[in-house]
Scaffold this motif. Structure first.
Motif, short mmCIF file in Angstrom:
data_model
loop_
_atom_site.label_atom_id
_atom_site.label_comp_id
_atom_site.label_asym_id
_atom_site.label_seq_id
_atom_site.Cartn_x
_atom_site.Cartn_y
_atom_site.Cartn_z
N GLU A 267 0.80 -1.23 0.00
CA GLU A 267 0.00 0.00 0.00
C GLU A 267 0.83 1.28 0.00
O GLU A 267 0.28 2.38 -0.06
CB GLU A 267 -0.96 0.00 1.21
CG GLU A 267 -2.12 -0.96 1.02
CD GLU A 267 -2.97 -1.12 2.28
OE1 GLU A 267 -3.98 -1.83 2.20
OE2 GLU A 267 -2.62 -0.55 3.33
N LEU A 268 2.14 1.15 0.10
CA LEU A 268 2.98 2.35 0.00
C LEU A 268 3.14 2.68 -1.48
O LEU A 268 3.17 1.79 -2.32
CB LEU A 268 4.35 2.12 0.63
CG LEU A 268 4.40 1.81 2.12
CD1 LEU A 268 5.84 1.73 2.60
CD2 LEU A 268 3.64 2.83 2.94
N TYR A 269 3.21 3.95 -1.78
CA TYR A 269 3.40 4.34 -3.17
C TYR A 269 4.29 5.57 -3.24
O TYR A 269 4.67 6.12 -2.20
CB TYR A 269 2.05 4.57 -3.86
CG TYR A 269 1.24 5.69 -3.27
CD1 TYR A 269 0.52 5.53 -2.09
CD2 TYR A 269 1.21 6.95 -3.88
CE1 TYR A 269 -0.21 6.58 -1.55
CE2 TYR A 269 0.48 7.99 -3.35
CZ TYR A 269 -0.22 7.80 -2.18
OH TYR A 269 -0.93 8.85 -1.65
N LEU A 270 4.62 5.97 -4.44
CA LEU A 270 5.53 7.10 -4.59
C LEU A 270 4.86 8.28 -5.26
O LEU A 270 4.01 8.11 -6.14
CB LEU A 270 6.75 6.69 -5.44
CG LEU A 270 7.64 5.59 -4.87
CD1 LEU A 270 8.75 5.25 -5.86
CD2 LEU A 270 8.23 5.97 -3.53
N GLU A 271 5.27 9.47 -4.83
CA GLU A 271 4.97 10.68 -5.60
C GLU A 271 6.30 11.21 -6.10
O GLU A 271 7.36 10.83 -5.61
CB GLU A 271 4.25 11.71 -4.74
CG GLU A 271 2.77 11.39 -4.60
CD GLU A 271 1.95 12.52 -4.01
OE1 GLU A 271 0.77 12.63 -4.34
OE2 GLU A 271 2.49 13.29 -3.18
N ARG B 39 4.89 7.60 0.04
CA ARG B 39 3.60 8.01 0.57
C ARG B 39 2.88 6.83 1.19
O ARG B 39 2.96 5.72 0.69
CB ARG B 39 2.73 8.59 -0.56
CG ARG B 39 3.29 9.86 -1.19
CD ARG B 39 3.22 11.03 -0.22
NE ARG B 39 3.78 12.26 -0.75
CZ ARG B 39 4.93 12.78 -0.34
NH1 ARG B 39 5.66 12.16 0.57
NH2 ARG B 39 5.37 13.92 -0.82
N TRP B 40 2.16 7.13 2.27
CA TRP B 40 1.35 6.10 2.92
C TRP B 40 -0.02 6.69 3.19
O TRP B 40 -0.15 7.63 3.96
CB TRP B 40 2.01 5.64 4.22
CG TRP B 40 1.20 4.64 4.99
CD1 TRP B 40 0.21 3.83 4.52
CD2 TRP B 40 1.32 4.35 6.40
NE1 TRP B 40 -0.29 3.03 5.53
CE2 TRP B 40 0.37 3.33 6.70
CE3 TRP B 40 2.13 4.84 7.42
CZ2 TRP B 40 0.23 2.81 7.98
CZ3 TRP B 40 1.98 4.31 8.70
CH2 TRP B 40 1.04 3.30 8.97
N CYS B 41 -1.03 6.12 2.55
CA CYS B 41 -2.39 6.53 2.82
C CYS B 41 -3.03 5.47 3.71
O CYS B 41 -3.36 4.38 3.27
CB CYS B 41 -3.18 6.70 1.51
SG CYS B 41 -4.84 7.33 1.82
#
Ligand code: C2E
Ligand code: MG
Ligand code: MG
Ligand code: MG
Length: 280
Positions: free
Chosen positions: A39-43, A63-65
């Motif tokens: 669930e971690l992603y990048l900006e 990023r972590w939502c």
């Protein structure tokens, strides 16, 4: 020490301390789950070259939502990850996603696209870190000289010999190394400049002061002088105003990053901008 000072004196604060501790443990468990579920992603925040008048690269930012708490900023969860071994899983994920995306941009809208990613001091304790980055870059066909690692000054403080050797090995593989938040650590300049890095990223706190009282800021000029004298590339972060752009240009800083140009955005938004550029 609670015992030696007597229990009563501290008992009032105990529940609060426990709450903070519990919160941290909960966050740690949730972070572990987020990693497991991918669930971690990048900006990506663009880096602009004033000379070329265009985006020449991006910095990948994790990023972590959180499903309930919403966006949790990296300054909150990275330190928790660094206290546990979770940081290794996060860095592996960042390396993988960032290299995959960079490879896609280079095969698509922008052949000479560049990307930098942040590693934690703890990553330099790993024996496999250089190979991990280099093999992932190879796997995605990334062009030599287009991938860069950002490390903060504080990472360079402990284990100096081993860090220095790893920086050298990264450079040998065509991977750049930049000192992030330059000027905010406590390392000696002499020591820093012996490291085989190729780039300095001047910290936002110095950039912020530009254009406030006087056009120039002695620390910014000094850092620019150091970069030029040692043949290092200089990047400015946290550029928010036109006055800052002008002051940085005046001291010869070509690459800039900050809200004045763009906030960090999704990979899709970067792709879109690169495409628009290509047809313009
Ligand atoms: P950093 O590497 O120095 O990243 C710059 C931070 O400043 C980013 O915050 C960025 O969104 C923010 N920023 C950029 N331009 C401006 C501006 O014009 N004004 C202001 N006020 N802020 C600006 P972010 O994404 O919250 O990251 C904070 C820190 O967390 C990073 O500082 C970095 O140390 C760490 N971090 C972020 N992503 C990663 C990662 O993938 N791995 C590791 N190990 N650390 C990361
Ligand atoms: Mg950075
Ligand atoms: Mg920085
Ligand atoms: Mg910073």
């Amino acid at each position: 020490s609670v015992k030696t000072h007597g229990k009563n004196k501290y008992s009032y604060f105990q529940p609060e301390m426990d709450a903070a501790h519990m919160q941290r443990i909960t966050l740690e468990r949730e972070l572990q789950r987020a990693i497991d579920r991918d669930e971690l992603y990048l900006e990506y925040q663009p880096k602009y070259s004033m000379q070329h008048q265009r985006v020449v690269g991006v910095e990948a930012l994790v990023r972590w939502c959180h499903p309930v708490k919403g966006e949790i900023p990296p300054v909150e969860f990275i330190p928790i990850a660094e206290d546990t071994s979770l940081i290794h899983a996060i860095s592996d994920c960042v390396i993988e996603k960032a290299c995959a995306q960079l490879g896609a941009w280079q095969r698509g809208p922008c052949q000479d696209m560049r990307l930098s990613l942040n590693l934690s001091p703890r990553d330099f304790d790993r024996d496999d870190i250089v190979e991990r980055v280099a093999s992932t870059a190879r796997q995605y066909g990334i062009r030599a000289g287009t991938l860069e690692i950002e490390i903060t000054e504080s990472s360079l403080l402990h284990n100096a010999d081993s860090v220095s050797q790893k920086i050298r090995l990264l450079r040998d593989q065509g991977i750049g190394v930049s000192i992030d938040d330059f000027g905010t650590g406590f390392s000696s300049l002499a020591y820093l400049l012996k490291l085989p890095v190729n780039s300095l990223k001047i910290d936002r706190s110095f950039v912020q002061e530009l254009g406030l009282n006087c056009a120039q800021h002695p620390i910014v000029s000094a850092i620019a002088g150091v970069a030029q004298g040692f043949g290092l590339h200089m990047v400015a972060e946290g550029v928010e105003t036109e006055e800052q752009v002008e002051a940085l240009s005046a001291v010869g800083c070509d690459e800039m990053q900050g809200f004045f140009f763009s906030r960090p955005v999704s990979a899709e938004q970067i792709t879109e901008r690169l495409r628009l550029r290509a047809v313009a």
